[in-house]
Scaffold this motif. Sequence first.
Motif, PDB file in Angstrom:
ATOM      1  N   LEU A  18       1.055  -1.238  -0.417  1.00  0.00           N
ATOM      2  CA  LEU A  18      -0.537  -0.259   0.188  1.00  0.00           C
ATOM      3  C   LEU A  18       1.363   1.212   0.145  1.00  0.00           C
ATOM      4  N   LYS A  21       1.958   2.100  -3.121  1.00  0.00           N
ATOM      5  CA  LYS A  21       1.289   3.023  -4.575  1.00  0.00           C
ATOM      6  C   LYS A  21       0.652   4.325  -3.431  1.00  0.00           C
ATOM      7  N   TRP A  22       1.178   4.772  -2.582  1.00  0.00           N
ATOM      8  CA  TRP A  22       0.603   6.134  -2.330  1.00  0.00           C
ATOM      9  C   TRP A  22       1.959   6.637  -1.941  1.00  0.00           C
ATOM     10  N   THR A  70      -3.484  -7.070   0.554  1.00  0.00           N
ATOM     11  CA  THR A  70      -3.416  -6.617  -0.606  1.00  0.00           C
ATOM     12  C   THR A  70      -4.664  -6.565  -1.181  1.00  0.00           C
ATOM     13  N   GLY A  74      -6.554  -3.567  -0.842  1.00  0.00           N
ATOM     14  CA  GLY A  74      -6.780  -2.765  -2.559  1.00  0.00           C
ATOM     15  C   GLY A  74      -8.544  -2.350  -3.031  1.00  0.00           C
ATOM     16  N   LEU A  78      -8.622   1.552  -1.224  1.00  0.00           N
ATOM     17  CA  LEU A  78      -8.501   1.984  -2.608  1.00  0.00           C
ATOM     18  C   LEU A  78      -8.992   2.240  -3.628  1.00  0.00           C
TER      19      LEU A  78
END
Length: 105
Positions: A18, A21-22, A70, A74, A78
């Motif tokens: 994560l 991604k961030w 994840t 996700g 997300l």
Amino acid sequence: MAWIYLATAAAFEVAFALGMKWSDGFTRLWPTLFTMVTVVGGIGFLTLALKTLPVSVAYPIWTAVGTLGTVALGFALLGESLTAAKVVSAVAIMAGVAGLKVSAG
């Protein structure tokens, strides 16, 4: 204790994914630092688990739990899609992890 280390390592693995991604390609400072800390934590706890557990069991479980976490986060955090194919694949991963756990005793 090794299984607790492995579970902790897997939690760090999910956080690491994560964080990547961030971090937006490591262009954002705090998410990038978070990512670095979590990757070290994940590998550190995995290493502790490997003092007792066979690598042929611990490493695949670490990656599988990281993958499942994840996929779930996700979706939850997300807004990523959760298709039927992803769910079926996640179930297959869980079956494999269960088989590895049983084989380890």
